[in-house]
Design an enzyme around this catalytic site. Structure first.
Site: not given
Length: 182
Positions: A8-10, A13
């Site tokens: 996931v990007s962050t 998330q």
């Protein structure tokens, strides 16, 4: 062996849906990262690749979990191929162990790169328009000149700050930002 990789990007998330899909696909080992797909240095991906042996398959929920650039995806696929490691994407239905899977992989990698470039182009164009209109960042303020004038008049009355904010159609925080003494 099927080796799963989730990303996931962050940090906010949740990896759970990807991890569950990887387990359902039969992955025996799972690795993950909470980092942008554009980043080259992702420890979880590096560990997954280091663990994999010839004949193993790296499984991802979706191709964009591996990376955002066509060059990065193609290079990664080539590196895996050199080591005899396959690549499978559950959602995209890609399996690079066959010719058709490699073709689909390259087409989707090109599409991912194109999508990223289109987002960049649209963002650049929108920022240029905003600069021409005298805006240099952030959202347009809700406190227009008309609202400011109305608030100034209402400040001379017995109305509370909250009532004035409601009357001119702005939040109380917006009101205080423009009238801090109140």
């Amino acid at each position: 062996m099927l080796i799963g990789y989730a990303r996931v990007s962050t940090a906010d998330q949740d990896l759970t849906p990807q991890i569950e899909a990887l387990k359902q696909a039969g992955c025996e080992r799972l690795y993950s990262d909470k980092a942008s797909g554009a980043k080259v240095n992702r420890p979880g991906l590096a560990e997954a690749i280091a663990y994999a042996r010839s004949g193993d398959v790296l499984v991802v929920w979706k191709l964009d979990r591996l990376g955002r650039t066509m060059k990065g995806l193609v290079d990664l696929s080539a590196d895996l191929d050199e080591k005899g490691i396959g690549l499978r994407s559950i959602t995209d239905g890609i399996d690079t162990s066959g010719t058709a899977g490699r073709l689909v992989f390259n087409i989707l990698a090109a599409m991912a790169q194109m999508e990223r470039e289109l987002v960049r182009e649209r963002t650049t164009a929108a920022l240029a328009v905003a600069r021409r209109k005298g805006r240099f960042g952030g959202r347009k303020t809700m406190m227009t000149e008309e609202r400011r004038n109305a608030a100034t008049k209402l400040l001379k009355t017995e109305m509370s700050s909250r009532e004035i904010a409601r009357a001119i159609g702005v939040s109380i925080s917006t009101f205080y930002r423009h009238f801090p003494a109140r």
